[in-house]
Structures are given as C-alpha cells and as structure tokens.
Scaffold this active site. Structure first.
Site, PDB file in Angstrom:
ATOM      1  N   ASP A 133       8.083   4.352 118.226  1.00  0.00           N
ATOM      2  CA  ASP A 133       8.419   3.147 118.878  1.00  0.00           C
ATOM      3  C   ASP A 133       7.339   2.448 119.741  1.00  0.00           C
ATOM      4  O   ASP A 133       6.370   3.297 120.300  1.00  0.00           O
ATOM      5  CB  ASP A 133       9.544   3.408 120.008  1.00  0.00           C
ATOM      6  CG  ASP A 133      10.257   2.248 120.604  1.00  0.00           C
ATOM      7  OD1 ASP A 133      10.297   1.145 119.783  1.00  0.00           O
ATOM      8  OD2 ASP A 133      10.715   2.333 121.726  1.00  0.00           O
ATOM      9  N   HIS A 134       6.914   1.277 119.421  1.00  0.00           N
ATOM     10  CA  HIS A 134       5.850   0.660 120.056  1.00  0.00           C
ATOM     11  C   HIS A 134       4.507   1.423 120.000  1.00  0.00           C
ATOM     12  O   HIS A 134       3.661   1.652 120.749  1.00  0.00           O
ATOM     13  CB  HIS A 134       5.979   0.211 121.460  1.00  0.00           C
ATOM     14  CG  HIS A 134       7.218  -0.544 121.811  1.00  0.00           C
ATOM     15  ND1 HIS A 134       6.896  -1.842 121.693  1.00  0.00           N
ATOM     16  CD2 HIS A 134       8.344  -0.261 122.270  1.00  0.00           C
ATOM     17  CE1 HIS A 134       8.209  -2.531 122.116  1.00  0.00           C
ATOM     18  NE2 HIS A 134       8.900  -1.552 122.393  1.00  0.00           N
ATOM     19  N   HIS A 158      12.595  -5.192 128.339  1.00  0.00           N
ATOM     20  CA  HIS A 158      12.791  -3.749 128.495  1.00  0.00           C
ATOM     21  C   HIS A 158      12.995  -3.463 129.954  1.00  0.00           C
ATOM     22  O   HIS A 158      12.712  -4.243 131.230  1.00  0.00           O
ATOM     23  CB  HIS A 158      11.135  -3.031 127.965  1.00  0.00           C
ATOM     24  CG  HIS A 158      11.017  -3.181 126.702  1.00  0.00           C
ATOM     25  ND1 HIS A 158       9.805  -3.812 126.167  1.00  0.00           N
ATOM     26  CD2 HIS A 158      11.477  -2.773 125.552  1.00  0.00           C
ATOM     27  CE1 HIS A 158       9.793  -3.765 124.874  1.00  0.00           C
ATOM     28  NE2 HIS A 158      11.118  -2.832 124.230  1.00  0.00           N
ATOM     29  N   GLY A 159      13.559  -2.202 130.098  1.00  0.00           N
ATOM     30  CA  GLY A 159      13.962  -2.006 131.510  1.00  0.00           C
ATOM     31  C   GLY A 159      15.205  -2.583 131.928  1.00  0.00           C
ATOM     32  O   GLY A 159      16.195  -3.184 131.191  1.00  0.00           O
ATOM     33  N   HIS A 173      15.017  -5.525 120.720  1.00  0.00           N
ATOM     34  CA  HIS A 173      14.516  -4.477 121.635  1.00  0.00           C
ATOM     35  C   HIS A 173      15.162  -4.618 122.865  1.00  0.00           C
ATOM     36  O   HIS A 173      15.851  -5.965 123.262  1.00  0.00           O
ATOM     37  CB  HIS A 173      13.012  -4.709 121.922  1.00  0.00           C
ATOM     38  CG  HIS A 173      12.091  -3.758 120.881  1.00  0.00           C
ATOM     39  ND1 HIS A 173      11.297  -2.692 120.996  1.00  0.00           N
ATOM     40  CD2 HIS A 173      12.312  -4.262 119.232  1.00  0.00           C
ATOM     41  CE1 HIS A 173      10.987  -2.540 119.676  1.00  0.00           C
ATOM     42  NE2 HIS A 173      11.366  -3.288 118.715  1.00  0.00           N
ATOM     43  N   ALA A 187      17.872  -3.322 124.695  1.00  0.00           N
ATOM     44  CA  ALA A 187      19.154  -3.682 124.502  1.00  0.00           C
ATOM     45  C   ALA A 187      20.034  -3.218 125.945  1.00  0.00           C
ATOM     46  O   ALA A 187      21.149  -3.624 125.996  1.00  0.00           O
ATOM     47  CB  ALA A 187      19.966  -3.150 123.485  1.00  0.00           C
ATOM     48  N   SER A 188      19.329  -2.205 126.649  1.00  0.00           N
ATOM     49  CA  SER A 188      20.149  -1.780 127.643  1.00  0.00           C
ATOM     50  C   SER A 188      20.261  -2.966 128.840  1.00  0.00           C
ATOM     51  O   SER A 188      19.357  -3.741 128.984  1.00  0.00           O
ATOM     52  CB  SER A 188      19.268  -0.828 128.753  1.00  0.00           C
ATOM     53  OG  SER A 188      19.087   0.519 127.694  1.00  0.00           O
ATOM     54  N   ASN A 233      17.725  -1.348 119.994  1.00  0.00           N
ATOM     55  CA  ASN A 233      16.948  -0.478 120.808  1.00  0.00           C
ATOM     56  C   ASN A 233      17.524   0.030 122.121  1.00  0.00           C
ATOM     57  O   ASN A 233      17.710  -0.718 122.999  1.00  0.00           O
ATOM     58  CB  ASN A 233      15.517  -0.492 120.922  1.00  0.00           C
ATOM     59  CG  ASN A 233      14.903  -0.533 119.781  1.00  0.00           C
ATOM     60  OD1 ASN A 233      15.366  -0.165 118.564  1.00  0.00           O
ATOM     61  ND2 ASN A 233      13.503  -0.915 119.616  1.00  0.00           N
ATOM     62  N   THR A 259      16.605   2.555 128.283  1.00  0.00           N
ATOM     63  CA  THR A 259      16.861   2.527 129.822  1.00  0.00           C
ATOM     64  C   THR A 259      17.883   3.159 130.415  1.00  0.00           C
ATOM     65  O   THR A 259      18.167   3.804 131.332  1.00  0.00           O
ATOM     66  CB  THR A 259      16.461   1.215 130.440  1.00  0.00           C
ATOM     67  OG1 THR A 259      15.191   0.833 130.184  1.00  0.00           O
ATOM     68  CG2 THR A 259      16.653   1.140 132.005  1.00  0.00           C
TER      69      THR A 259
HETATM   70  P1  13P Z   1      15.596  -0.512 126.983  1.00  0.00           P
HETATM   71  O1  13P Z   1      14.918   0.616 127.570  1.00  0.00           O
HETATM   72  O2  13P Z   1      15.634  -1.958 127.677  1.00  0.00           O
HETATM   73  O3  13P Z   1      16.930  -0.291 126.453  1.00  0.00           O
HETATM   74  O4  13P Z   1      14.671  -0.961 125.748  1.00  0.00           O
HETATM   75  C1  13P Z   1      14.509  -0.126 124.841  1.00  0.00           C
HETATM   76  C2  13P Z   1      13.473  -0.457 123.697  1.00  0.00           C
HETATM   77  O5  13P Z   1      13.334  -1.796 123.283  1.00  0.00           O
HETATM   78  C3  13P Z   1      12.620   0.536 123.221  1.00  0.00           C
HETATM   79  O6  13P Z   1      11.675  -0.201 122.222  1.00  0.00           O
HETATM   80 ZN    ZN Z   2      11.006  -2.047 122.755  1.00  0.00          ZN
END
Ligand code: 13P
Ligand code: ZN
Length: 280
Positions: free
Chosen positions: A82-83, A180-181, A208, A210-211, A230, A233
C-alpha cells in the site's frame, strides 16, 4: 491456496458491481482477524501493508505470515503493498513474494509520476504482479504520509485517462473526496467526478480512506467502478480501544493470549461486516 494476485479478484469485482475489501495489517493478531472476518463473509480479501509496516514486522516474517494465512484460509488471499514510495520498495516486495503493489507518485509532477509508474509497471508485469497507482492527492494521514486536507487535489478525469493509458496500470486510485485517517466532518464525495473518471479510465478503481465513510456512500462509489476499498484507521481504532478497555477491567493481566483475544474477536466482526457491505 497460495497467495493470489489482485488482478482477477478486482476484474471480477469491476465486471460484477461489487468490491474487494483491503485491510491494513500491523501484526499477527490483526492479520488473523482479517482472515477470519473474510472467511465468515466467504469472500476474497486483500492484506495490505505500507513499507514502514513490513519494515516494522520484518519482511521475511511478513511474507511468511501472509503465505501461511493464505495456505490455511478458505478464501483467496492477496498480499498488497500500500502506498509504495519508490521503485526500490516495489522491487523489495516483488522479490519477497507480494502479489500486488501500489506505487504512489501522487506528490510528483504529472510527467514524473507517469515516468515512475511506467518503470514500476515494466518490472511488475515481468513477474505477473498487478500495479495500482494514484493521481491527484488524497488528504489526511497514512503512516508517515501526511497531506493537508485543504491542499488535497481532486483527480482531473482527462489526465486520469492519459495516466492510465500511458502507464498500463491495472487499477487506479483517484482523489474524489475521501481522506486517510479520521474525518473531522462527514466527507463530501464527488460522485459526478468519479463517474467521469470511470469513463475516462475504464479500469477497476480503488477507494482510499474508507474508514468513517458512510456505507451508502461506499456502495454508491462501488456502483461507479470502485472495486477495491481500503480500510485501516477503523481497524486500528477498534483494536486499540478493545485493548484499552480490557486493561481498565483487568489491570494486572499479563498474558497476551488473554488481552489480545477480545480485540481480535471485535476486529473479525468489523471485517466481516465491512466485506458484506461491499458485496451488497
Ligand atoms: P483509512 O485509514 O482512512 O481507512 O485509509 C486506508 C487507506 O486508504 C490505506 O491506503
Ligand atoms: Zn491510502
């Protein structure tokens, strides 16, 4: 089964209007919970790590754990970078047995991003490993990667089309309003933009951050070509909260087999619920 690549998983999801869950792994307990959740939902799953996570776990351990998980699991399992930050990161993962990689050149100027992704695609294709790449900038914090949400840039559909065509990537991560986060306010996803990006790219899209995104928004995005979603978090928050509350109730417990168990069970349930949500 051995670890599978994400190629067929995502193509099937894209063709049939559902998405594969991709979950951030940080240790053995979290990995086992992800696999157990996927088995309960009876669906394939993507284990994913950033480069700082495989460095934390140790690459030989990381890959051995994922291979053992895939061998035992009743569902297909992929191991995804990832990334990925550099060609070196990607090469390390390819050599070690990852079955899918992301190269994140989104902070580079457009042409430099294309050039980096092309090199990654060339080496990855040679060993049959699919590549995900990103254009535009997804805001928020992911490991050591921090993007101020105010400076996050939505993906331009025309540039996305050119990017996909010139690089030959297998899946594309657009910036369309997720971050993210944790979200400070509910995200406003740009569905019209996502639709334009889908038409311009014609390959599986990745969501990305999705939390914290409401289920209805995730489902709507799946209807517009998102085939991999994804989560990280929400898993980390739940895992930490469960362990914290365990120690409040049991302040003298010292047996990891006891204090990790409720966290693992809660995470299994969360992963099952997320995967079922991606299928409907
Ligand atoms: P979150 O931590 O916001 O769920 O994002 C996950 C992500 O995109 C990992 O690449
Ligand atoms: Zn991501």
């Amino acid at each position: 089964m051995t670890l599978v690549t994400t190629k067929h998983l995502m193509e099937d999801a894209y063709a049939n209007g559902y998405a594969i869950g991709a979950f951030g792994v940080h240790n053995l307990e979290i990995m086992k919970a992800i696999i157990a959740g996927a088995e309960k939902a009876n669906a394939p799953v993507i284990l994913q790590t950033t480069s700082s996570t495989y460095k934390y776990i140790g690459m030989p351990y990381m890959v051995a754990l994922a291979k053992a998980a895939a061998a035992q699991a009743k569902v297909p399992v992929a191991l995804h970078l990832d990334h990925g930050e550099s060609l070196e990161n990607v090469m390390e993962c390819l050599r070690s047995g990852y079955t899918s990689v992301m190269i994140d050149g989104s902070s580079l100027p457009f042409e430099d991003n294309i050039a980096l992704v092309k090199r990654v695609v060339e080496v990855s294709k040679a060993v049959n490993v699919p590549v995900e790449a990103e254009l535009g900038t997804i805001g928020g914090v992911e490991d050591d990667l921090k993007v101020d949400e105010a400076s996050a840039l939505f993906t331009n559909p025309e540039m996305a089309g050119r990017f996909v065509q010139e690089t030959g990537i297998d899946s594309f991560a657009p910036a369309f309003g997720t971050a993210h986060g944790a979200y400070k306010i509910e995200p406003e996803l740009q569905f019209d933009l996502l639709d334009q990006i889908r038409q311009a790219t014609n390959i599986p899209l990745v969501m990305h951050g999705a939390s914290g995104v409401p289920d209805a928004s995730v489902k709507k995005a799946i209807g517009l070509g998102v085939s991999k979603v994804n989560f990280s978090t929400e898993l980390k928050d739940l895992f930490a909260n469960e362990i914290r509350s365990f120690f409040i109730d049991n302040p003298t417990e010292n047996d990891p087999r006891k204090y990790f168990l409720p966290a693992r069970a809660a995470l299994t349930e969360l992963v099952e619920q997320k995967i079922r949500m991606l299928q409907r």
